[in-house]
Design an enzyme around this catalytic site. Structure first.
Site, PDB file in Angstrom:
ATOM      1  N   ARG A 109      25.245   0.960  52.671  1.00 14.27           N
ATOM      2  CA  ARG A 109      24.998   1.734  53.939  1.00 14.27           C
ATOM      3  C   ARG A 109      26.029   1.469  54.837  1.00 14.27           C
ATOM      4  NH1 ARG A 109      19.038   0.519  56.544  1.00 14.27           N
ATOM      5  NH2 ARG A 109      18.381   0.512  54.496  1.00 14.27           N
ATOM      6  N   HIS A 148      19.440  10.662  49.209  1.00 11.60           N
ATOM      7  CA  HIS A 148      19.420   9.830  50.338  1.00 11.60           C
ATOM      8  C   HIS A 148      18.070   9.763  50.836  1.00 11.60           C
ATOM      9  CE1 HIS A 148      21.953   7.408  52.924  1.00 11.60           C
ATOM     10  NE2 HIS A 148      21.128   7.899  54.163  1.00 11.60           N
ATOM     11  N   TYR A 161      19.547  24.918  64.422  1.00 11.95           N
ATOM     12  CA  TYR A 161      20.082  25.785  65.058  1.00 11.95           C
ATOM     13  C   TYR A 161      21.619  25.532  64.590  1.00 11.95           C
ATOM     14  CZ  TYR A 161      16.441  25.719  68.428  1.00 11.95           C
ATOM     15  OH  TYR A 161      15.119  25.737  68.977  1.00 11.95           O
TER      16      TYR A 161
END
Length: 813
Positions: A30, A76, A120
């Protein structure tokens, strides 16, 4: 009913093992980047998923939500926010020195505005990011199963770019953290090339190529020591300062502006502007009239309008100290090396990149060699078929089926199964003359490729040359100019005076020992014979004794009646914007003894060896000492003059060898003589005779003369006059001198005398704290002080109240 088996465990061991497993999972999976491609797992998975989706730099954009879904569903299994945030950062030109994602839409701002929702925005890979994935299909890196073992994902990307140093990385793991700054790609390519040619090169050699971090927001790095330390040990700190310009505006009366065009890395612009505005409101930073954020698509721009009296450099110094206009970047070059966290220096980072590229090119070459040999094997079979075309056609026509034909070809012409199958798959159009030649040409090219690849694999030095060639191509295609400037001068710790603007101040001391300073502009110019303005609200039986004008950066030398000297900076004196404030007891600034009082005050901007300090006593003694002897006055003070018993120090001035001195007494006498008549003496010695007078007289004035100037004498009753210096004959020290003022009852005794110019202004103070600021001389005699002869009484320059009296005056130059 037994639900399951139970076993006793040691809680301490269980907690230890569980925590270590968690910690290593965070470290490896990570938080820390791999030294080879400089990526954390989430970034690597995003780039790989976008590549698998065919989102090249020259293809249409796709919705970010689609990319995030692809990454979540296949590689993931964490929250969508973590994936989207990671992708957004790779698209931000103010976060990444070389963005790897080309974003379309609102991807946040340097003001820390959040990006638009993923539904968007749209994205695709940048051309540079594709260099991270080149040759990934040629067995250049290992693959591992994804979280559900349904797909495979790369352990590391084959990256042609030194991405760890190129874009840097930041992350917080368990018990460790990394913070690697970005660098200029061209400089890195040059350094790696030099390292390949000179494997034993020193850190200094590499620093000739890698100048230092190159942040996407530009800025100025102060000093090279922090850079050298970080590159040598993997740990260090660099100080970054915003790029600011001081400009003169043509609007609003030609005021000055500070224009900020670049900020330190990761500084929030909106918070910075708010912080500056807060400092102005709290009056911690003065001289700023307005601050505006004028940033637009052309770039960052913060405009700071200054007041008319604002001093840009001092304001900038204040902002550097109190805001993030100057910030520190702490470097910790921690990365995963062979799956383990390790702190590396610059040379190790570059060497590990070269080693990785050697492995990638070796694996790619083996893959290509294998493919070339397989192709050559097929082409050899096709060549045999072309040489025996009629026989092979007859054999195939007579065969019952394809399997029979393949076996016959293998047995009759000595072909392998793969070659026989290739012949069977050969299209009839390939038998045309030109097509036959193409097969022969391809065979020749494949043989050349095999020879090249075998030679490459047999000579590791040629692999290094290939790496150099790749770096040269990358530098030419993607290299750009450095954005962050590096200044050789390191960080200068700001002294208090560096943060204080130059300003003219009126410094006053009262008889009871209260000191304060007030800006000179508080006192407007008045005509002589006015009533003046109150400079201080004195206590009962207190009176203003000294008035002096000094710059805030000047040293204020305080002399006591016992011949001691103290030194403080003008800005250390309490400042009161109110003229009538009492001030601070001087005992809070200098350790004056109980029966000791300040009898002289002097301001000095620098301590020069060619300048002398002239001191005079009320008893008529005078002493000359080099001012450099007082450059370092300890806080407890120094002995400036050894005084005769019963005598007191009354004044001090600065003079040069060629100057002349005048002494003025309480009864109106004066003596004028050269400075050279006074021998230069040691700091703690006594003085020599300066003037002789009667027992009831004493010296009240001491100054340096100039032929074109005037002697200004002021009396206790408010009378004063100007007399030309040339009317005072030069005499030898020690004489009784000549008359300078005709003292009568209405004038009162002389309280002060100074040498002034017609361009000067004077501030005359009374015992009750009233001050008048008046010009020394003007074209209108009603407004200035009158020029008169030595033996005259003068004119009224200030009208003190009935129970008040004039005590001193100071000059405003």
């Amino acid at each position: 009913m037994v639900i399951g088996k139970t076993r006793p465990v040691n809680i301490e061991e269980e907690m230890k093992n569980s925590y270590l497993n968690y910690a290593m999972s965070v470290i490896v999976s990570r938080a820390l980047p791999d030294v080879r491609d400089g990526l954390k797992p989430v970034h690597r998975r995003i780039l790989y998923a976008m590549s698998e989706l065919g989102m090249r730099f020259n293809t249409p954009y796709k919705k970010s939500a689609r990319i995030v879904g692809e990454v979540l569903g296949k590689y993931h299994p964490h929250g969508d926010t973590s994936v989207y945030d990671a992708m957004v950062r790779m698209a931000q030109p103010f976060s990444m020195r070389y963005p790897l994602v080309d974003g379309q839409g609102n991807f946040g701002s340097v003001d820390a505005d959040p990006p638009a929702a993923m539904r968007y925005t749209e994205a695709r890979l940048t051309r540079l990011a594709e260099e991270m994935l080149v040759d990934i299909d040629k067995d250049t890196v290992d693959f591992m199963p994804n979280f559900d073992a349904s797909l495979s994902e790369p352990v590391v990307l084959p990256s042609r770019l030194p991405n760890l140093l190129m874009n840097g990385s930041a992350g917080i793991a368990v018990g460790m953290a990394t913070n690697i700054p970005p660098h200029n790609l061209g400089e890195l390519c040059d350094a790696i090339t030099h390292l390949i040619d000179n494997p034993d090169c020193s850190m200094d050699d590499l620093l000739n190529f890698v100048k230092g971090p190159d942040f996407p927001t530009g800025g100025i790095i102060l000093g090279r020591d922090g850079i050298r330390s970080a590159y040598a040990s993997g740990h260090g700190k660099v100080v970054i300062r915003a790029r600011a310009h001081i400009v003169d505006t043509q609007e609003a009366g030609s005021r000055r502006q500070i224009i900020i065009t670049e900020l330190p890395y990761q500084v929030n612009k909106a918070e910075l502007v708010g912080r500056i505005a807060m400092l102005v409101r709290e009056k911690k930073v003065t001289g700023i009239a307005e601050i505006r954020d004028e940033s637009d698509r052309q770039g960052l721009r913060i405009a700071i309008d200054l007041k008319r009296d604002g001093q840009p450099q001092q304001i900038l110094n204040n902002l550097h100290k109190h805001t993030n206009l100057q910030d520190s970047f702490f470097i910790n070059m921690l990365a995963l090396v062979d799956g383990k966290p390790q702190v590396i220096n610059l040379k190790e980072a570059l060497k590990l990149y070269v080693d990785f590229r050697q492995v990638v090119i070796t694996r790619r070459s083996k893959f290509e060699l294998k493919a070339a040999k397989e192709r050559a094997h097929i082409l050899e079979g096709l060549k045999i078929a072309l040489d025996n075309l009629d026989a092979i056609i007859n054999l195939i026509r007579k065969a019952e089926n394809a399997d029979t034909a393949r076996r016959e070809l293998q047995s009759r012409f000595g072909l392998s199964q793969i070659q026989a199958q290739a012949i069977l798959d050969l299209q009839l159009r390939r038998l045309a003359g030109l097509e036959r030649q193409k097969i022969l040409d391809e065979y020749a090219e494949v043989l050349k490729q095999i020879s090249y690849l075998e030679d490459l694999l047999a000579n590791p030095r040629k692999i290094l040359l290939l790496i150099k060639s790749d770096l040269g191509e990358i530098r030419t295609r993607y290299g750009d100019v450095r954005r962050t400037e590096i200044q050789a001068q390191g960080v200068i710790e700001f002294r208090e005076e560096d943060l204080i603007p130059h300003q003219s101040m009126v410094v006053t001391i009262t008889e009871r020992g209260f000191i304060k300073r007030v800006p000179t502009e508080v006192y407007r110019l008045q005509h002589r014979a006015g009533r003046g303005k109150s400079i201080i609200t004195t206590r009962e039986e207190d009176a203003v004794r000294f008035v002096m004008v000094a710059d805030t950066h000047d040293s204020v030398l305080l002399f006591t009646n016992r011949g001691r000297i103290f030194s403080i900076r003008c800005h250390e004196v309490p400042c009161d914007l109110s003229r009538t404030a009492k001030g601070l007891a001087i005992i809070n600034l200098v350790p004056v003894a109980e029966n000791e009082k300040i009898t002289a005050m002097l301001s000095l901007s620098e301590f020069r060896e060619d300048t002398s300090l002239i001191m005079a006593t009320g008893g008529g003694e005078i002493k000359r000492t080099s001012v450099s002897d007082f450059a370092a006055v300890r806080s407890s003070g120094l002995l400036a003059m050894d005084l005769p018993k019963g005598d007191e120090l009354i004044g001090a001035v600065l003079a040069k060898e060629e100057d002349n001195i005048i002494l003025i007494t309480n009864c109106g006498q004066s003596i004028h003589f050269p400075v050279a008549d006074i021998r230069l003496s040691q700091r703690a010695s006594g003085g020599v005779k300066g003037i002789s007078f009667k027992d009831d007289d004493r010296v009240v004035g001491l100054d340096v003369t100039c032929p074109s100037h005037f002697v200004l004498v002021v009396t206790e009753g408010g009378y004063g006059k100007l007399t030309r210096v040339e009317e005072y004959p030069l005499q030898h020290r020690g004489g009784s001198g000549v008359l300078t003022f005709k003292v009568v009852d209405k004038t009162g005794p002389v309280v002060a005398g100074r040498v002034v110019d017609r361009e000067h202004q004077v501030m005359i103070a009374t015992a009750e704290g009233v001050v008048i600021r008046t010009p020394v001389g003007t074209d209108d005699e009603e407004k200035g002080i009158v020029v008169m002869g030595r033996s005259t009484q003068g004119v009224i320059v200030i009208r003190p109240d009935e129970n008040d009296r004039v005590v001193t005056f100071g000059m405003v130059v």
